[in-house]
Design a protein around this motif. Sequence first.
Motif, short mmCIF file in Angstrom:
data_model
loop_
_atom_site.label_atom_id
_atom_site.label_comp_id
_atom_site.label_asym_id
_atom_site.label_seq_id
_atom_site.Cartn_x
_atom_site.Cartn_y
_atom_site.Cartn_z
N VAL A 90 80.98 49.85 -28.33
CA VAL A 90 79.87 49.52 -27.07
C VAL A 90 78.87 50.45 -27.19
CG1 VAL A 90 79.81 49.27 -24.54
CG2 VAL A 90 82.05 48.77 -25.40
N ILE A 91 77.65 49.77 -27.39
CA ILE A 91 76.41 50.38 -27.21
C ILE A 91 75.83 50.52 -25.91
CG2 ILE A 91 74.16 50.89 -28.40
CD1 ILE A 91 76.31 50.24 -30.45
N GLY A 92 76.05 51.56 -25.09
CA GLY A 92 75.66 51.62 -23.75
C GLY A 92 76.19 53.09 -23.00
N GLY A 93 75.52 53.37 -21.97
CA GLY A 93 76.07 54.61 -21.12
C GLY A 93 74.77 55.38 -21.28
N CYS A 94 73.90 55.73 -20.16
CA CYS A 94 72.97 56.62 -19.98
C CYS A 94 73.31 57.47 -18.76
CB CYS A 94 71.80 55.88 -20.09
SG CYS A 94 71.66 54.87 -18.38
N PHE A 119 79.04 53.97 -28.08
CA PHE A 119 77.98 55.03 -28.37
C PHE A 119 76.79 54.95 -27.33
CE2 PHE A 119 79.60 53.31 -32.26
CZ PHE A 119 79.23 54.34 -33.16
N CYS A 120 76.60 56.32 -26.79
CA CYS A 120 75.76 56.37 -25.70
C CYS A 120 74.89 57.68 -25.76
CB CYS A 120 77.06 56.74 -24.38
SG CYS A 120 77.89 58.10 -24.64
N THR A 121 74.15 57.96 -24.54
CA THR A 121 73.31 59.21 -24.74
C THR A 121 74.24 60.64 -24.54
OG1 THR A 121 73.06 59.21 -22.34
CG2 THR A 121 71.46 57.91 -23.42
N LYS A 122 73.43 61.60 -24.86
CA LYS A 122 74.20 62.62 -24.89
C LYS A 122 74.46 63.20 -23.36
CE LYS A 122 72.24 64.53 -29.03
NZ LYS A 122 70.90 64.50 -29.66
N ASP A 123 73.78 62.80 -22.29
CA ASP A 123 74.20 63.11 -21.34
C ASP A 123 75.70 62.27 -20.63
OD1 ASP A 123 72.10 64.71 -21.04
OD2 ASP A 123 70.83 63.08 -19.94
N ALA A 124 75.58 61.21 -21.01
CA ALA A 124 76.54 60.25 -20.49
C ALA A 124 78.08 60.58 -21.34
CB ALA A 124 76.19 58.75 -20.83
N ALA A 125 78.03 61.01 -22.44
CA ALA A 125 79.24 61.27 -23.44
C ALA A 125 80.26 61.92 -22.67
CB ALA A 125 78.70 61.79 -24.49
N PRO A 126 79.83 63.14 -22.03
CA PRO A 126 81.17 64.14 -21.57
C PRO A 126 81.80 63.20 -20.43
CG PRO A 126 78.99 65.31 -21.65
CD PRO A 126 78.77 63.98 -22.14
N VAL A 127 81.03 62.70 -19.57
CA VAL A 127 81.50 61.70 -18.52
C VAL A 127 82.46 60.78 -18.88
CG1 VAL A 127 80.85 60.55 -16.41
CG2 VAL A 127 79.23 62.31 -17.34
N PRO A 139 78.14 60.90 -28.86
CA PRO A 139 76.97 61.21 -27.95
C PRO A 139 75.69 61.17 -28.83
CG PRO A 139 78.36 63.03 -28.59
CD PRO A 139 78.72 61.95 -29.46
N ILE A 140 75.06 60.05 -29.26
CA ILE A 140 73.73 60.11 -30.20
C ILE A 140 72.65 59.38 -29.88
CG2 ILE A 140 75.53 60.09 -31.99
CD1 ILE A 140 74.62 56.92 -32.21
N LEU A 141 72.70 58.41 -28.41
CA LEU A 141 71.65 57.97 -28.13
C LEU A 141 70.60 58.95 -27.42
CD1 LEU A 141 72.73 54.58 -26.87
CD2 LEU A 141 71.95 55.27 -29.26
N GLU A 142 69.19 58.85 -27.62
CA GLU A 142 68.20 59.68 -26.87
C GLU A 142 67.31 58.95 -25.77
OE1 GLU A 142 67.99 62.76 -26.80
OE2 GLU A 142 68.79 63.71 -28.64
N ASP A 185 65.22 52.62 -20.89
CA ASP A 185 64.40 53.55 -21.52
C ASP A 185 63.54 52.93 -22.79
OD1 ASP A 185 63.45 56.35 -21.63
OD2 ASP A 185 64.02 56.01 -23.56
N PRO A 186 62.35 52.87 -22.87
CA PRO A 186 61.83 52.14 -24.05
C PRO A 186 62.10 52.88 -25.32
CG PRO A 186 60.13 52.74 -22.41
CD PRO A 186 61.24 53.39 -21.86
N TYR A 187 62.09 54.10 -25.55
CA TYR A 187 62.55 54.87 -26.64
C TYR A 187 64.05 54.41 -27.15
CZ TYR A 187 63.55 58.34 -30.24
OH TYR A 187 63.84 58.86 -31.42
N LEU A 188 64.73 54.43 -26.26
CA LEU A 188 66.19 53.97 -26.39
C LEU A 188 66.45 52.72 -26.89
CD1 LEU A 188 69.30 55.35 -24.19
CD2 LEU A 188 69.21 52.88 -24.54
#
Length: 376
Positions: A90-94, A119-127, A139-142, A185-188
């Motif tokens: 799954v590519i998602g999670g921010c 595969f999610c953002t660094k903030d979302a991963a621990p949650v 935790p790789i997406l920015e 988010d446009p960059y993500l």
Amino acid sequence: MLIRYGVSTGFTSLGSVKNCMLASSAVFRRQQFLIRSLGGYSDHIDSRRMQDIRSMSGTTFEADAENVMREITSVLDPSKHKGQAGKIAVIGGCREYTGAPYFAAISALKIGADLSHVFCTKDAAPVIKSYSPELIVHPILEESYNISGLEDEERRCISSKILAEVDKWMERFDCLVVGPGLGRDPYLLECVSEIMKHARQSNVPIVIDGDGLFLVTNSIALVSGYPLAVLTPNVNEYKRLVQKVLNCEVNDRDAPELLQSLAKQIGGVTILQKGKSDLISDGEIAKSVSIYGSPRRCGGQGDILSGSVAVFLSWARAKGKATTSQMNPTVLGCIAGSALLRKAASLAFKDKKRSTLTTDIIECLGRSLEDICPAC
Ligand SMILES: NC(=O)C1=CN([C@@H]2O[C@H](COP(=O)(O)OP(=O)(O)OC[C@H]3O[C@@H](n4cnc5c(N)ncnc54)[C@H](O)[C@@H]3O)[C@@H](O)[C@H]2O)[C@@H](O)CC1
Ligand SMILES: Nc1ncnc2c1ncn2[C@@H]1O[C@H](COP(=O)(O)OP(=O)(O)OP(=O)(O)O)[C@@H](O)[C@H]1O
Ligand SMILES: [Mg+2]
């Protein structure tokens, strides 16, 4: 038997749909005959009557979902090794959304996939990790706020590292689910576009949901002409897609024809339009899943659906020619995913009534599948 109809019914006044009419087909002529025998077709005809006419003309609009599930569900066989029942990512999670990717990924496991990655953002991963030890979380997406102040070159360097990280795994996945809780988010989204291009080059099926549909609606080329793409829009996402691609408004009267036309226009992708009945089309056929689900509309049910479709689609592809159905594996995956979610929702509602939540429905996935395809 392969049933091809839909845009050929002549039930619609939409120009874009009319373009796709196969007026010379035998089914079309038969339907026209039935319409005339029923006293003609008015603009106010309702979908019920349309279905009656379809069934009278020998076409079956409602999918035989239970049979599809029986046919494609992976058999539990002691000779199989880990991974053979499916590896889903799954590519998602921010920052805002951590529930949606969890729901999609855990549903895939509960149905029977062997491995489920997020595969999610660094903030979302621990949650997301804290919800379940079963999930493999990267935790790789920015998002832009994390890289503000960086030069363009540095931003490019970060995105290529993200892409390289996903690429390491890409060939191992049977299916990607892009979008649950992804954010906008446009960059993500730019990075995710690149991930989708790589998945496509590797022929990995992609189920696109939630914010993935926001991305795709604005960049149709990402999926256009890719037969392994499955779009699962809710009512809002579908309206935006139809406006963008067909340049018209959604209209309930011509629902299957419009859907079929949309799928065709995007080059034969499969679309599962979620609603009171789920409608599915790959541009060639249109099917409906109307099994009774639940009157609760709590958020997250679409996420369960995207994870379920990913698993069933992988299983249908693995069976390949071994299935008797001539339908696309993408369509079979949608039919089975939709039917299972609705059955699980119905079971959960029987027990929890108004307090039914998405997690309750997830708990009923296993039992619902067991009722149809017993494990042994
Ligand atoms: N527990 C969770 O974490 C959940 C997260 N979810 C996620 O929430 C996100 C949004 O899904 P929804 O089903 O609410 O999406 P919708 O598109 O149905 O609605 C999202 C909201 O965005 C607004 N919106 C519509 N078009 C927009 C645009 N062009 N630009 C900015 N905003 C716009 C709408 O007014 C609405 O309030 C997705 O990533 C989805 O996966 C949902 O899956 C529900 C559960
Ligand atoms: N009016 C309805 N009646 C019965 N079932 C419905 C109805 N609307 C949606 N569903 C079922 O719920 C599932 C999820 O659809 P929904 O429209 O809630 O998706 P969504 O908005 O993407 O969900 P999410 O909150 O996960 O983003 C569909 O597959 C469908 O089977
Ligand atoms: Mg959704």
